[in-house]
Write a protein that holds these residues in place. Structure first.
Motif, mmCIF file in Angstrom:
data_model
loop_
_atom_site.group_PDB
_atom_site.id
_atom_site.type_symbol
_atom_site.label_atom_id
_atom_site.label_comp_id
_atom_site.label_asym_id
_atom_site.label_seq_id
_atom_site.Cartn_x
_atom_site.Cartn_y
_atom_site.Cartn_z
ATOM 1 N N LYS A 37 0.760 -1.311 0.002
ATOM 2 C CA LYS A 37 -0.090 0.026 -0.109
ATOM 3 C C LYS A 37 0.892 1.213 0.092
ATOM 4 C CE LYS A 37 -3.748 2.582 2.097
ATOM 5 N NZ LYS A 37 -3.004 3.730 2.252
ATOM 6 N N GLN A 38 1.990 1.234 0.682
ATOM 7 C CA GLN A 38 2.766 2.496 0.741
ATOM 8 C C GLN A 38 3.503 2.675 -0.636
ATOM 9 O OE1 GLN A 38 6.021 2.017 3.945
ATOM 10 N NE2 GLN A 38 4.361 1.359 5.401
ATOM 11 N N THR A 39 3.665 1.749 -1.327
ATOM 12 C CA THR A 39 4.153 1.764 -2.664
ATOM 13 C C THR A 39 3.320 2.113 -3.654
ATOM 14 O OG1 THR A 39 5.686 -0.408 -2.385
ATOM 15 C CG2 THR A 39 5.676 0.433 -4.571
ATOM 16 N N LEU A 40 2.056 1.697 -3.338
ATOM 17 C CA LEU A 40 1.078 2.324 -4.208
ATOM 18 C C LEU A 40 0.612 3.626 -4.084
ATOM 19 C CD1 LEU A 40 -1.570 -0.591 -4.563
ATOM 20 C CD2 LEU A 40 0.024 -0.142 -6.363
ATOM 21 N N ASP A 41 0.591 4.263 -2.666
ATOM 22 C CA ASP A 41 0.465 5.630 -2.228
ATOM 23 C C ASP A 41 1.413 6.409 -2.885
ATOM 24 O OD1 ASP A 41 -1.897 5.168 -0.722
ATOM 25 O OD2 ASP A 41 -0.868 4.879 0.972
ATOM 26 N N ALA A 42 2.747 5.783 -2.711
ATOM 27 C CA ALA A 42 3.801 6.766 -3.298
ATOM 28 C C ALA A 42 4.082 7.000 -4.692
ATOM 29 C CB ALA A 42 5.263 6.484 -2.731
ATOM 30 N N LYS A 43 3.220 6.013 -5.723
ATOM 31 C CA LYS A 43 3.185 5.995 -7.219
ATOM 32 C C LYS A 43 4.541 5.611 -7.329
ATOM 33 C CE LYS A 43 -0.696 9.143 -7.691
ATOM 34 N NZ LYS A 43 -1.323 10.072 -8.448
ATOM 35 N N GLY A 44 5.229 4.741 -6.978
ATOM 36 C CA GLY A 44 6.543 4.558 -7.096
ATOM 37 C C GLY A 44 6.584 2.882 -7.391
ATOM 38 N N HIS A 45 7.778 2.379 -7.303
ATOM 39 C CA HIS A 45 8.093 0.839 -7.680
ATOM 40 C C HIS A 45 8.852 0.404 -6.379
ATOM 41 C CE1 HIS A 45 7.662 2.393 -11.660
ATOM 42 N NE2 HIS A 45 8.677 3.072 -11.541
#
Length: 769
Positions: A37-45
């Motif tokens: 979820k943190q990765t999706l929130d940050a719009k990163g990889h």
């Protein structure tokens, strides 16, 4: 009622309500969800390692589906990439279970989930499907669905055509699938009911579906991605599951092999095309003039036209395809064919070598220009120009022209990329070292080239597997910056895995597969004694992995002479993985039967083979895995040497670090086959003294290291057998599920407390509020 509350598990993951379709959640699953979820929130990889058999697929689907529902404007699609068709079916099965759970909870999930695989697996046209081989099915399908062939069949009722495709093109092209999960079988059934082609139906559906499941190659291979995935929305999360080997997939998708036979057949292809051009000039020269004018204007085919009329997609990445007009010296079809003839003849001349030759793309282009005056720019357009000509000539049997398309792909690649590639010409094929058969390897050395468009185009890309250790290596070799990078441990209420490093035989002679000692009779005998003694105490199935097919054959033949194989057969049947797929499939079927009927079996396999990558040995099918030696790659390979030099110069990765990393990830993948869930148990044996060294042991996955105490890192064969006996006796005792709750399995209430603890919220704080 208590059981029902477990079934209806709703998790609050950092403020996101996640529906989880099982009665309990593992602590590592919850931790994985938070990182994801943190990765999706940050719009990163991200790069995430999760222990084998702990429900990674369900965890990903549950979290991302919840995220898609909650944030439709931010994230619009999940693209789930798998390595094999069985893995794809497993993902679709888990998605169906999640979908059913939403329905049970009276929640509406208006999502369309579609799986896409090759024509070979999806074709329902009896005349095409009976061909079975992938290339033959593709070729026949092309010959029935090309635009000009369909025009001919419309005028001639007796002409062969695919009624399934015709019906789809007429009525199903813009059809929107109803919400639900569609596996290959579902699409085939739907296609039969409607009379539509399921392959083209799924090709169309992936653009409107919320969740797409397909192979790595649809995303990483430029030739396939250009036709399949290039129009997917950028607001997507791309998951590469079982991605421990993703760098090799990237490299293979951009590499080409050319032999003398390839060049001879390419020359024949050019002659055939010349004859067709001559024939068409006599009765329809207008068609050639139209093509010439099209090339002058520099127009590219429309996407819809490409779907059915383009045989060979461009082998270079989308960002590197030139949009301008084709150069003047290859616009005329006769000039182009003369150009290709000259290029093929030059390729033949450089293959006349008596020793190994290494070259760079820049040097190759300089030499070809000075020798036969072939410039770089027309070479870049060769694939595009050949495709246009084949479309104009209405060539049907594309499979026969594969050698020429390989040469065209090489021409386009070598003239497009100056870095990250190497040209190696060897006078002998490694498989037949005594027969003169020169071979050219145009090899990609930089895995980041193929995956770079995925990282740059899509909002979030996740690299995940059970064996990504050391996890910091992947961002380096794939050249990306992850916003999250985590390796999760395995929480167990009882130690149901027993990893051991066996460093010596019962006679205290060190065992190792290293080159200096691998043929030592004492080492081979001790390996055999380890197998025979473990076979006597381990119930049901055992799987043994060797470093190569040659080493397996050598060791087994010695064991036969020493009488060790006869000792093993007293306790279990023995089956072998071979390089033939059908033989291996048959061996696996009989191995499962032997385990099911209580006879027990040993499967002899090879690291990096089919069994090590795609087959799970859950429960009684795999109670023990032995990894004989460390599966290093063949270090004298000139292709590998070139890649190691490139990694050292470009990314400052030392040769030994990469070789050890590569060997240990494959060893971990092999032993990880034994554990497929927390109710499962198994023994993992690393049979080589080198595993006990810090530089090797530290590269094992975190979840294996945690259960590998110092006292188990340098055992003799007899000590390992005693540990195995104690472990198996312990595992045979009843172990109620309730004993795992709160430790390796969590209820909703326990997850809530975990969340509070993670956020620093205590019950006292809540009361004071």
């Amino acid at each position: 009622n208590e059981y029902k509350s477990y079934l209806r598990m709703k998790l609050n993951v950092d403020g996101l309500m996640v529906y989880f379709p099982y009665e309990f959640v593992y602590p590592e699953q919850y931790s994985y969800m938070r990182e994801l979820k943190q990765t999706l929130d940050a719009k990163g990889h991200g790069a995430l390692e999760m222990p084998s058999g702990t429900g990674k697929t369900t965890t990903i689907l549950s979290l991302v589906v919840a995220y898609l529902r909650e944030n439709p404007g931010s994230l619009q699609k999940l693209v789930y990439c798998t390595r094999t068709v069985p893995e794809m079916e497993k993902v679709l099965e888990e998605m169906r279970r999640l979908e059913e759970y939403y329905t049970e909870c009276s929640e509406k999930l208006d999502f369309v989930t579609v799986g896409l695989t090759s024509r070979k697996h999806m074709c329902i046209n009896p005349e095409v499907a009976k061909l079975k081989e992938g290339k033959a099915v593709d070729g026949k399908c092309h010959s029935l669905t090309m635009g000009w062939i369909r025009e001919k069949s419309a005028k001639d009722p007796t002409a062969e055509k695919c009624t399934w495709f015709e019906e789809f093109d007429d009525k199903g092209k813009h059809y929107q699938l109803d919400p639900g999960t569609y596996s290959m079988d579902d699409l085939k059934c739907f296609g039969r009911m409607k009379g539509w082609c399921p392959y083209f139906l799924s090709r169309t559906a992936i653009y409107t579906a919320n969740i797409v499941v397909f192979s790595y190659h649809y995303m990483l291979d430029p030739k396939i991605a250009e036709m399949v995935s290039k129009n997917l929305t950028s607001k997507a999360c791309v998951i590469f599951d079982e991605a421990h080997n993703i760098d090799n997939v990237c490299i293979d998708s951009m590499s080409i092999v050319i032999t003398r036979r390839t060049l001879d057949r390419a020359k024949d292809n050019i002659t055939t095309i010349e004859n067709k051009v001559r024939a068409i000039r006599e009765h329809d020269e207008k068609k050639l003039k139209e093509e010439y004018n099209r090339l002058i204007e520099g127009l590219r085919q429309a996407a819809e036209d490409q779907q059915n009329n383009t045989y060979l997609s461009n082998p270079v990445l989308p960002a590197d395809i030139l949009e301008e007009a084709v150069p003047g010296n290859i616009r005329n079809c006769q000039h182009f064919l003369a150009f290709m003839k000259r290029f093929v003849e030059y390729m033949k001349s450089i293959l006349k070598v008596q020793h190994v030759v290494s070259d760079t793309p820049a040097s190759f282009l300089q030499t070809i220009y000075s020798t036969v005056c072939i410039d770089r720019k027309p070479l870049r357009f060769v694939t595009q120009r050949l495709n246009s000509l084949m479309r104009t000539l209405e060539i049907e049997d594309m499979e026969n022209y594969r050698p020429l398309t390989v040469i065209a792909s090489f021409a386009t690649l070598v003239s497009t990329y100056s870095k990250g590639f190497s040209i190696i010409i060897e006078p002998y094929d490694i498989r037949t070292p005594t027969i003169y058969n020169p071979i050219l390897h145009f090899t990609c050395m930089d895995a980041s080239i193929a995956i770079k468009p995925v990282f740059s185009r899509f909002q979030s890309t996740i690299i995940t597997s059970g064996t990504l250790s050391p996890i910091d290596m992947y961002p380096r070799i794939l050249d990306f910056r992850p916003v999250t990078s985590s390796s999760f441990s395995m929480t167990l209420a009882r130690s149901c895995i027993l990893p051991m490093i066996v460093a010596r035989g019962s006679d205290q002679v060190s065992i190792s597969s290293k080159y200096e000692t691998r043929d030592d009779i004492a080492v081979i005998r001790n390996y055999g004694n380890l197998l025979a003694e473990m076979a006597a105490v381990v119930p049901d199935g055992m799987v043994c992995f060797f470093t190569s097919y040659e080493y397996m054959e050598s060791v087994v033949s010695t064991w036969v002479n020493q009488g060790i194989m006869a000792n093993v057969q007293k306790h279990k049947l023995i089956f072998f993985e071979t390089q033939n797929n059908s033989e291996t499939t048959l061996a696996l079927e009989n191995y499962y039967k032997a385990c099911d009927n209580g006879r027990g079996a040993v499967l002899m396999s090879v690291a990096r083979g089919k069994v090590s990558e795609g087959i799970d040995f859950h429960h009684h099918y795999g109670r023990c895995v032995i990894m004989f030696g460390i599966p290093y790659v063949y270090t004298q390979s000139r292709i590998l040497r070139a890649r190691l030099d490139y990694l050292r110069n470009q990314y400052r990765i030392r040769e030994n670090d990469f070789l050890t990393f590569d060997a240990l990830r494959h060893a971990s993948q092999c032993v990880g086959r034994v554990l497929r869930g927390k109710s499962d148990y198994g023994i993992m044996i690393f049979a080589d003294k080198r595993y006990s060294r810090a530089d090797k042991k530290q590269k094992l996955p975190k979840w294996i290291q945690e259960y590998l105490p110092e006292g188990m890192t340098s055992l003799a064969v007899d000590e390992a057998v005693q540990h195995a006996k104690v472990f198996l006796r312990k595992m045979a005792q009843p172990f109620p599920q309730d004993a795992q709750i709160g430790l390796s399995m969590l209820t909703v209430e326990q997850v809530r407390k975990l969340e509070e603890k993670a956020n620093g919220v205590t019950e006292t704080d809540q009361q004071s509020d």
